[in-house]
Design a protein around this motif. Sequence first.
Motif, PDB file in Angstrom:
ATOM      1  N   UNK A 197      -6.326  -3.061  -5.091  1.00 33.12           N
ATOM      2  CA  UNK A 197      -5.630  -4.184  -5.699  1.00 33.12           C
ATOM      3  C   UNK A 197      -4.138  -4.059  -5.482  1.00 33.12           C
ATOM      4  N   UNK A 198      -3.425  -5.173  -5.590  1.00 30.40           N
ATOM      5  CA  UNK A 198      -1.984  -5.108  -5.468  1.00 30.40           C
ATOM      6  C   UNK A 198      -1.378  -4.333  -6.623  1.00 30.40           C
ATOM      7  N   UNK A 234       0.218 -13.127   2.863  1.00 27.23           N
ATOM      8  CA  UNK A 234       0.129 -12.632   4.233  1.00 27.23           C
ATOM      9  C   UNK A 234       0.310 -11.111   4.280  1.00 27.23           C
ATOM     10  N   UNK A 235       1.259 -10.602   3.515  1.00 28.07           N
ATOM     11  CA  UNK A 235       1.463  -9.153   3.446  1.00 28.07           C
ATOM     12  C   UNK A 235       0.187  -8.475   2.940  1.00 28.07           C
ATOM     13  N   UNK A 236      -0.393  -9.040   1.884  1.00 24.24           N
ATOM     14  CA  UNK A 236      -1.617  -8.471   1.310  1.00 24.24           C
ATOM     15  C   UNK A 236      -2.751  -8.481   2.321  1.00 24.24           C
ATOM     16  N   UNK A 237      -2.868  -9.558   3.078  1.00 26.49           N
ATOM     17  CA  UNK A 237      -3.929  -9.652   4.072  1.00 26.49           C
ATOM     18  C   UNK A 237      -3.793  -8.549   5.117  1.00 26.49           C
ATOM     19  N   UNK A 238      -2.583  -8.327   5.593  1.00 28.49           N
ATOM     20  CA  UNK A 238      -2.355  -7.238   6.554  1.00 28.49           C
ATOM     21  C   UNK A 238      -2.691  -5.891   5.917  1.00 28.49           C
ATOM     22  N   UNK A 284      -4.756  -5.200   3.412  1.00 29.64           N
ATOM     23  CA  UNK A 284      -6.203  -5.041   3.236  1.00 29.64           C
ATOM     24  C   UNK A 284      -6.872  -4.676   4.557  1.00 29.64           C
ATOM     25  N   UNK A 285      -6.455  -5.334   5.626  1.00 33.16           N
ATOM     26  CA  UNK A 285      -7.049  -5.053   6.935  1.00 33.16           C
ATOM     27  C   UNK A 285      -6.696  -3.644   7.428  1.00 33.16           C
ATOM     28  N   UNK A 286      -5.533  -3.156   7.053  1.00 37.01           N
ATOM     29  CA  UNK A 286      -5.084  -1.846   7.508  1.00 37.01           C
ATOM     30  C   UNK A 286      -5.395  -0.725   6.523  1.00 37.01           C
ATOM     31  N   UNK A 287      -5.890  -1.102   5.321  1.00 39.35           N
ATOM     32  CA  UNK A 287      -6.148  -0.089   4.305  1.00 39.35           C
ATOM     33  C   UNK A 287      -4.883   0.551   3.780  1.00 39.35           C
ATOM     34  N   UNK A 288      -3.826  -0.236   3.610  1.00 42.51           N
ATOM     35  CA  UNK A 288      -2.526   0.284   3.193  1.00 42.51           C
ATOM     36  C   UNK A 288      -2.050  -0.432   1.933  1.00 42.51           C
ATOM     37  N   UNK A 289      -0.976   0.078   1.354  1.00 45.79           N
ATOM     38  CA  UNK A 289      -0.346  -0.557   0.209  1.00 45.79           C
ATOM     39  C   UNK A 289       0.507  -1.727   0.700  1.00 45.79           C
ATOM     40  N   UNK A 290       0.441  -2.886   0.047  1.00 47.19           N
ATOM     41  CA  UNK A 290       1.207  -4.045   0.531  1.00 47.19           C
ATOM     42  C   UNK A 290       2.717  -3.841   0.489  1.00 47.19           C
TER      43      UNK A 290
END
Length: 367
Positions: free
Chosen positions: A12-13, A281-285, A287-293
């Motif tokens: 989650x964010x 958009x940041x969150x989407x990237x 989630x796809x990368x498995x990183x913190x937004x």
Amino acid sequence: MNTVATTADTAPGPASPTAPDPAPTAAERRSAELERLLARDPGRFRVLTGDRPTGLLHLGHYFGTLRNRVRLQDLGVDVFVLIADYQVLTDRDTADRLPEHTEGLLLDYLALGIDPARSTVFNHSAVPALNQLLVPFLSLVSVAELGRNPTVKDEISHARQAAVSGLMYTYPVHQAADILFCKGNVVPVGQDQLPHLELTRTVARRFNERYGPTFPEPDALLSDVPLLLGADGAKMSKSRANSLPLSATADETARLIKGATTDADRHITYDPELRPGVSSLVLLAALCQGRDPHEVAAEIGHGGAAALKRTVTDAVNGHLEPLRARRAEYAADLAYVRSVLRDGNERAIAVAETTLGEVREAMGTFR
């Protein structure tokens, strides 16, 4: 039941650093406890989840619910996935392109990792005994209770029909039949679907009180994935034509992301409240990368919307590449894809007929 959504395997964010996290609600506490129980003894649980065949599944579905179905399946939970073709008519005058949309759902499910040997995929209209449960269940709720349901109110306000149909009002009870026919005891939902599930619990409780113990009262497994916005800055939705479909090509995905709404500030930050389009958009990237937004936003820095959209495009296309390859393989063998639904329907029919027999016996109508 596009609703059906929780993903404990997605991050989650992060909460705002200036505001403390609110105390968890009773539903959130129960959901957290369910996660522990699922990990400890998955065989105790049966999950009902599904989608209406009204268009292409998109990244909002993927991160909101689809990945979680595979996670639950892989844990060893008995997962029933409903293609809710009858429920297409809740807010539409006709059920258009059903075969095409049903086939698209099946291709996406298989590409994502739904295993027909461990999960049951079926469609509404193929299971008569499920739909027969609607009649006794309707006798257990009042018209006023249906009219007060906030999800029904929202659906009515966005309906595509000239007049509200009876099916729209009975939609929550139809969903109760979907869940209870297979004795589902866990339902992955978002917060907005809690009123529907509460009505299902009410139906189960009242039936048990009136006729004897027959149904479990299902619990909600809540999503912790933040909302993903569509290209226009509104909630990503099939009906709004603003989504990023899972079945889109890499070029189509790039074009859709390029047209996404952002803002004039070149410095990219993750602030969902003040910068919803940029933050989605940041969150989407992330989630796809498995990183913190926040980390993704800081990396882009002053690169502006163009750099943000390049990052998102690369992240989405990289993440979806293996899924697209598997989908193409299944699309080349549609006979197998259709057999998955046929076999799933047969199992769902057997389960529904057993449950309907128990209902008839409990009500004294079985001879």
